[in-house]
Design a protein around this motif. Structure first.
Motif, PDB file in Angstrom:
ATOM      1  N   ALA A 253      59.740  50.270  37.304  1.00 26.97           N
ATOM      2  CA  ALA A 253      58.763  49.379  37.967  1.00 26.97           C
ATOM      3  C   ALA A 253      59.024  47.956  37.502  1.00 26.97           C
ATOM      4  CB  ALA A 253      57.342  49.802  37.633  1.00 26.97           C
ATOM      5  N   PRO A 254      60.024  47.288  38.095  1.00 30.45           N
ATOM      6  CA  PRO A 254      60.374  45.942  37.633  1.00 30.45           C
ATOM      7  C   PRO A 254      59.290  44.901  37.928  1.00 30.45           C
ATOM      8  CG  PRO A 254      61.705  46.555  39.524  1.00 30.45           C
ATOM      9  CD  PRO A 254      60.902  47.767  39.157  1.00 30.45           C
ATOM     10  N   THR A 255      58.393  45.162  38.867  1.00 28.89           N
ATOM     11  CA  THR A 255      57.269  44.239  39.133  1.00 28.89           C
ATOM     12  C   THR A 255      55.987  45.030  39.293  1.00 28.89           C
ATOM     13  OG1 THR A 255      57.592  44.266  41.522  1.00 28.89           O
ATOM     14  CG2 THR A 255      58.694  42.507  40.307  1.00 28.89           C
ATOM     15  N   ALA A 256      54.916  44.407  38.885  1.00 29.86           N
ATOM     16  CA  ALA A 256      53.563  44.971  39.084  1.00 29.86           C
ATOM     17  C   ALA A 256      52.730  43.882  39.739  1.00 29.86           C
ATOM     18  CB  ALA A 256      52.970  45.386  37.753  1.00 29.86           C
ATOM     19  N   LYS A 257      51.943  44.282  40.745  1.00 32.55           N
ATOM     20  CA  LYS A 257      51.118  43.297  41.462  1.00 32.55           C
ATOM     21  C   LYS A 257      49.651  43.644  41.275  1.00 32.55           C
ATOM     22  CE  LYS A 257      54.581  42.034  44.758  1.00 32.55           C
ATOM     23  NZ  LYS A 257      54.819  41.355  45.975  1.00 32.55           N
ATOM     24  N   LEU A 258      48.878  42.592  41.067  1.00 32.62           N
ATOM     25  CA  LEU A 258      47.434  42.742  40.875  1.00 32.62           C
ATOM     26  C   LEU A 258      46.738  41.721  41.765  1.00 32.62           C
ATOM     27  CD1 LEU A 258      45.023  43.908  39.214  1.00 32.62           C
ATOM     28  CD2 LEU A 258      45.442  42.075  37.587  1.00 32.62           C
ATOM     29  N   VAL A 259      45.845  42.191  42.645  1.00 37.53           N
ATOM     30  CA  VAL A 259      45.083  41.282  43.507  1.00 37.53           C
ATOM     31  C   VAL A 259      43.879  40.788  42.708  1.00 37.53           C
ATOM     32  CG1 VAL A 259      43.751  41.072  45.632  1.00 37.53           C
ATOM     33  CG2 VAL A 259      45.832  42.455  45.608  1.00 37.53           C
ATOM     34  N   VAL A 260      43.712  39.473  42.673  1.00 36.75           N
ATOM     35  CA  VAL A 260      42.585  38.863  41.967  1.00 36.75           C
ATOM     36  C   VAL A 260      41.776  38.024  42.964  1.00 36.75           C
ATOM     37  CG1 VAL A 260      43.695  38.830  39.703  1.00 36.75           C
ATOM     38  CG2 VAL A 260      44.028  36.908  41.242  1.00 36.75           C
ATOM     39  N   ASN A 261      40.475  37.885  42.676  1.00 39.15           N
ATOM     40  CA  ASN A 261      39.639  37.042  43.533  1.00 39.15           C
ATOM     41  C   ASN A 261      38.526  36.422  42.708  1.00 39.15           C
ATOM     42  OD1 ASN A 261      37.058  38.596  43.786  1.00 39.15           O
ATOM     43  ND2 ASN A 261      38.446  40.158  44.567  1.00 39.15           N
ATOM     44  N   GLY A 262      37.941  35.396  43.264  1.00 40.73           N
ATOM     45  CA  GLY A 262      36.809  34.707  42.634  1.00 40.73           C
ATOM     46  C   GLY A 262      36.122  33.860  43.691  1.00 40.73           C
TER      47      GLY A 262
ATOM     48  N   TYR B  20      41.341  34.426  47.144  1.00 37.54           N
ATOM     49  CA  TYR B  20      42.138  35.595  46.787  1.00 37.54           C
ATOM     50  C   TYR B  20      43.538  35.144  46.403  1.00 37.54           C
ATOM     51  CZ  TYR B  20      38.535  38.294  49.176  1.00 37.54           C
ATOM     52  OH  TYR B  20      37.342  38.844  49.556  1.00 37.54           O
ATOM     53  N   SER B  21      44.146  35.903  45.502  1.00 36.31           N
ATOM     54  CA  SER B  21      45.533  35.652  45.156  1.00 36.31           C
ATOM     55  C   SER B  21      46.127  36.946  44.621  1.00 36.31           C
ATOM     56  CB  SER B  21      45.637  34.545  44.107  1.00 36.31           C
ATOM     57  OG  SER B  21      46.992  34.192  43.905  1.00 36.31           O
ATOM     58  N   THR B  22      47.435  36.951  44.485  1.00 34.09           N
ATOM     59  CA  THR B  22      48.125  38.106  43.917  1.00 34.09           C
ATOM     60  C   THR B  22      48.863  37.641  42.670  1.00 34.09           C
ATOM     61  OG1 THR B  22      48.426  39.056  46.109  1.00 34.09           O
ATOM     62  CG2 THR B  22      49.839  39.903  44.362  1.00 34.09           C
ATOM     63  N   LEU B  23      48.632  38.355  41.598  1.00 33.91           N
ATOM     64  CA  LEU B  23      49.299  38.087  40.331  1.00 33.91           C
ATOM     65  C   LEU B  23      50.477  39.065  40.238  1.00 33.91           C
ATOM     66  CD1 LEU B  23      49.258  36.659  37.544  1.00 33.91           C
ATOM     67  CD2 LEU B  23      47.797  38.520  36.754  1.00 33.91           C
TER      68      LEU B  23
ATOM     69  N   THR C  40      43.125  32.336  34.531  1.00 30.00           N
ATOM     70  CA  THR C  40      42.129  31.260  34.697  1.00 30.00           C
ATOM     71  C   THR C  40      41.948  30.977  36.179  1.00 30.00           C
ATOM     72  OG1 THR C  40      42.825  30.304  32.591  1.00 30.00           O
ATOM     73  CG2 THR C  40      41.567  28.880  34.077  1.00 30.00           C
ATOM     74  N   PHE C  41      40.691  30.884  36.584  1.00 33.76           N
ATOM     75  CA  PHE C  41      40.344  30.595  37.979  1.00 33.76           C
ATOM     76  C   PHE C  41      39.741  29.196  38.029  1.00 33.76           C
ATOM     77  CE2 PHE C  41      36.999  31.103  41.412  1.00 33.76           C
ATOM     78  CZ  PHE C  41      37.880  31.046  42.481  1.00 33.76           C
ATOM     79  N   THR C  42      40.395  28.260  38.699  1.00 36.18           N
ATOM     80  CA  THR C  42      39.932  26.881  38.828  1.00 36.18           C
ATOM     81  C   THR C  42      39.930  26.503  40.314  1.00 36.18           C
ATOM     82  OG1 THR C  42      40.997  26.420  36.716  1.00 36.18           O
ATOM     83  CG2 THR C  42      40.232  24.524  37.961  1.00 36.18           C
ATOM     84  N   PRO C  43      38.864  26.856  41.024  1.00 31.94           N
ATOM     85  CA  PRO C  43      38.837  26.572  42.464  1.00 31.94           C
ATOM     86  C   PRO C  43      38.698  25.078  42.735  1.00 31.94           C
ATOM     87  CG  PRO C  43      36.719  27.395  41.749  1.00 31.94           C
ATOM     88  CD  PRO C  43      37.639  27.480  40.563  1.00 31.94           C
ATOM     89  N   THR C  44      39.261  24.650  43.838  1.00 31.80           N
ATOM     90  CA  THR C  44      39.147  23.245  44.239  1.00 31.80           C
ATOM     91  C   THR C  44      38.154  23.074  45.382  1.00 31.80           C
ATOM     92  OG1 THR C  44      41.026  23.520  45.726  1.00 31.80           O
ATOM     93  CG2 THR C  44      41.486  22.678  43.502  1.00 31.80           C
ATOM     94  N   SER C  45      37.587  24.189  45.869  1.00 33.54           N
ATOM     95  CA  SER C  45      36.580  24.132  46.924  1.00 33.54           C
ATOM     96  C   SER C  45      35.690  25.364  46.820  1.00 33.54           C
ATOM     97  CB  SER C  45      37.238  24.052  48.310  1.00 33.54           C
ATOM     98  OG  SER C  45      38.001  25.212  48.542  1.00 33.54           O
ATOM     99  N   ALA C  46      34.569  25.321  47.518  1.00 31.05           N
ATOM    100  CA  ALA C  46      33.628  26.433  47.501  1.00 31.05           C
ATOM    101  C   ALA C  46      34.150  27.578  48.360  1.00 31.05           C
ATOM    102  CB  ALA C  46      32.275  25.966  48.019  1.00 31.05           C
TER     103      ALA C  46
END
Length: 181
Positions: free
Chosen positions: A30-39, A18-21, A8-14
């Protein structure tokens, strides 16, 4: 096997965010997997039902009104802090308000030409709305126009010159009906 994950993406400003999940597991390889997300956070977005209004012809000393709508089609609260007119003959009401996402406000525009305005003179101006729908712009405009007319004086009735002139009266025709048999 696989598992769906809802993000879920809930921005607090315009603006772009970007973030990393990071997903942790017990997988030894592969004990961790990283996914870059943006909106893109929208923030409030102003929408006007029109950018031009004509109030038609109005007698000097009178006023004419019409309306337009201001809507917030974005997210977050839109604040309209002031509506000003470039010409004294035009006014807006209300001049400030807040709109939640998806809400709308009707603004009434009044055209009141003054006695010093020439007969038939086209009047024009702009209403400027100062608002919080940045980063695109912090003001929006609605052009307004109308025509000033001199009031038409009431036409006086000619004075009476005496009793009314007699007129011929049509004769009356009487009808009688026989009772039904």
């Amino acid at each position: 096997s696989s598992q769906s994950v809802t993000v879920t993406f809930t921005p607090t400003s315009a603006g772009v965010k970007y973030s990393t999940l990071t997903i942790s597991s017990n997988d030894a390889d592969a004990p961790t997997a990283k996914l870059v997300v943006n909106g893109t956070g929208q923030g409030p977005v102003i929408s006007l039902s029109t950018t031009s209004l004509s109030l038609g012809s109005v007698n000097k000393g009178s006023s004419g009104t019409t309306t337009f709508a201001v809507s917030n089609t974005g997210s977050g609260t839109l604040s309209v802090s002031n509506i000003t007119s470039s010409a004294a003959q035009f006014a807006a009401s209300p001049t400030s308000f807040n709109l939640a996402a998806g809400a709308a406000q009707t603004v009434t525009v009044t055209f009141a030409p003054t006695s010093g305005t020439p007969q038939g003179a086209a009047q024009s101006g702009a209403l400027t709305l100062t608002h919080s729908a940045a980063p695109t712009a912090t003001s929006s405009a609605v052009s307004v126009s109308g025509t000033a007319l001199d009031p038409v004086p009431a036409t006086p009735r000619p004075p009476s010159t005496g009793p009314p002139t007699p007129r011929a009266i049509s004769p009356i025709t009487w009808c009688t009906a026989a009772p039904p048999t």
